[in-house]
Scaffold this motif. Structure first.
Motif, PDB file in Angstrom:
ATOM      1  N   GLU A  76      59.016 -16.772  51.604  1.00  0.00           N
ATOM      2  CA  GLU A  76      58.390 -15.834  50.655  1.00  0.00           C
ATOM      3  C   GLU A  76      59.100 -14.483  50.647  1.00  0.00           C
ATOM      4  N   LEU A  77      59.520 -14.019  51.811  1.00  0.00           N
ATOM      5  CA  LEU A  77      60.214 -12.734  51.883  1.00  0.00           C
ATOM      6  C   LEU A  77      61.566 -12.791  51.169  1.00  0.00           C
ATOM      7  N   TRP A  78      62.269 -13.910  51.266  1.00  0.00           N
ATOM      8  CA  TRP A  78      63.564 -14.053  50.607  1.00  0.00           C
ATOM      9  C   TRP A  78      63.409 -13.897  49.097  1.00  0.00           C
ATOM     10  N   GLU A  79      62.267 -14.315  48.573  1.00  0.00           N
ATOM     11  CA  GLU A  79      62.005 -14.181  47.133  1.00  0.00           C
ATOM     12  C   GLU A  79      61.859 -12.716  46.714  1.00  0.00           C
ATOM     13  N   LEU A 139      53.246  -2.758  53.598  1.00  0.00           N
ATOM     14  CA  LEU A 139      52.672  -4.060  53.315  1.00  0.00           C
ATOM     15  C   LEU A 139      53.568  -4.764  52.285  1.00  0.00           C
ATOM     16  N   VAL A 140      54.051  -5.993  52.613  1.00  0.00           N
ATOM     17  CA  VAL A 140      54.947  -6.684  51.684  1.00  0.00           C
ATOM     18  C   VAL A 140      54.407  -8.035  51.200  1.00  0.00           C
ATOM     19  N   LEU A 141      53.631  -8.722  52.007  1.00  0.00           N
ATOM     20  CA  LEU A 141      53.012  -9.990  51.594  1.00  0.00           C
ATOM     21  C   LEU A 141      51.520  -9.915  51.935  1.00  0.00           C
ATOM     22  N   SER A 175      54.575  -8.950  61.457  1.00  0.00           N
ATOM     23  CA  SER A 175      55.441  -7.832  61.101  1.00  0.00           C
ATOM     24  C   SER A 175      56.901  -8.213  61.324  1.00  0.00           C
ATOM     25  N   TYR A 176      57.727  -7.630  60.480  1.00  0.00           N
ATOM     26  CA  TYR A 176      59.173  -7.799  60.533  1.00  0.00           C
ATOM     27  C   TYR A 176      59.766  -6.407  60.643  1.00  0.00           C
ATOM     28  N   LEU A 177      60.417  -6.127  61.760  1.00  0.00           N
ATOM     29  CA  LEU A 177      60.996  -4.807  61.996  1.00  0.00           C
ATOM     30  C   LEU A 177      62.494  -4.851  61.775  1.00  0.00           C
ATOM     31  N   PHE A 178      62.990  -3.840  61.077  1.00  0.00           N
ATOM     32  CA  PHE A 178      64.404  -3.756  60.737  1.00  0.00           C
ATOM     33  C   PHE A 178      64.979  -2.422  61.182  1.00  0.00           C
ATOM     34  N   PRO A 185      66.063  -6.381  52.835  1.00  0.00           N
ATOM     35  CA  PRO A 185      64.696  -6.136  53.297  1.00  0.00           C
ATOM     36  C   PRO A 185      64.256  -4.680  53.178  1.00  0.00           C
ATOM     37  N   LEU A 186      65.206  -3.769  53.191  1.00  0.00           N
ATOM     38  CA  LEU A 186      64.845  -2.355  53.083  1.00  0.00           C
ATOM     39  C   LEU A 186      64.485  -1.971  51.652  1.00  0.00           C
ATOM     40  N   ALA A 187      64.765  -2.872  50.703  1.00  0.00           N
ATOM     41  CA  ALA A 187      64.449  -2.612  49.291  1.00  0.00           C
ATOM     42  C   ALA A 187      63.291  -3.469  48.779  1.00  0.00           C
ATOM     43  N   TRP A 188      62.660  -4.249  49.647  1.00  0.00           N
ATOM     44  CA  TRP A 188      61.537  -5.062  49.189  1.00  0.00           C
ATOM     45  C   TRP A 188      60.449  -4.176  48.598  1.00  0.00           C
ATOM     46  N   PRO A 189      59.813  -4.617  47.530  1.00  0.00           N
ATOM     47  CA  PRO A 189      58.702  -3.829  46.971  1.00  0.00           C
ATOM     48  C   PRO A 189      57.494  -3.878  47.911  1.00  0.00           C
ATOM     49  N   THR A 190      56.746  -2.810  47.906  1.00  0.00           N
ATOM     50  CA  THR A 190      55.524  -2.786  48.713  1.00  0.00           C
ATOM     51  C   THR A 190      54.348  -3.245  47.860  1.00  0.00           C
ATOM     52  N   ALA A 191      53.348  -3.766  48.542  1.00  0.00           N
ATOM     53  CA  ALA A 191      52.150  -4.282  47.873  1.00  0.00           C
ATOM     54  C   ALA A 191      50.995  -3.307  48.055  1.00  0.00           C
TER      55      ALA A 191
END
Length: 188
Positions: A162-165, A91-93, A31-34, A170-176
């Motif tokens: 992978e997250l950088w892609e 969930l992001v990856l 997990s990555y917490l922001f 990070p708050l706008a990353w799409p969820t899986a």
């Protein structure tokens, strides 16, 4: 939870018995917490841990218990390791997988879905798990890791790539979708 190459469960084993020179494939999570400013909660693993002691890494990692939903496992470990409850998780990856070996021959071999969480306030680390923590701007941290200028755990370095892609915010990353998780992790 032990896995076959397709991600299906094939048995269980005690965590202490699976991390060695012939580590079987098993299920884990990261997990990555922001915070609201997009700063990452970076943690340093306790100095007495069997795997990667004293290494800086992402916010929290762990292993689900048999038949434990992944999000519940992440939430449980966030409380146990960091004293953080009620974290919003995404969930992001879902399909992240890695292998890594320490100098002493101990190996990691995991299917390790990655979650993003949002928190406010500092953690209260469990010293059995976390030596220290710091908040770092993602916009500085990720490029430093990618350039090899910021040493982190092997799984964190691979995950950051992978997250950088997914985008610089990070708050706008799409969820899986949870349907993208390894079969053994697709519990409700």
């Amino acid at each position: 939870m032990l896995l076959d190459e397709s991600g299906a469960g094939i048995g269980v084993a005690d965590k202490a018995s699976v991390h060695h020179a012939s580590t079987p494939l098993h299920l884990a999570f990261s997990s990555y917490l922001f915070d609201a400013a997009g700063r990452l909660l970076l943690t340093r693993r306790a100095l007495h841990k069997k795997t990667w002691p004293g290494v800086w890494t992402n916010s929290c990692c762990g292993h689900p218990a048999p038949d434990e939903p992944m999000a519940a496992a992440v939430a449980r470990r966030l409380v146990d390791e960091l004293g953080l409850a009620d974290v919003t998780l995404d969930l992001v990856l879902p399909a992240f997988r890695y292998r890594a070996e320490m100098e002493n021959g101990v190996r990691e071999n995991e299917m390790c879905p990655v979650f993003r969480g949002r928190v406010s306030g500092d953690p209260h680390p469990n010293p059995d798990e976390v030596d220290s923590f710091e908040w770092v701007p993602w916009s500085e941290f990720a490029p430093a890791v990618l350039a090899g200028a910021r040493p982190v755990s092997p799984w964190c370095a691979l995950q950051v790539a992978e997250l950088w892609e997914l985008g610089p915010d990070p708050l706008a990353w799409p969820t899986a979708s949870p349907t993208s998780l390894p079969t053994a992790a697709r519990l409700s």
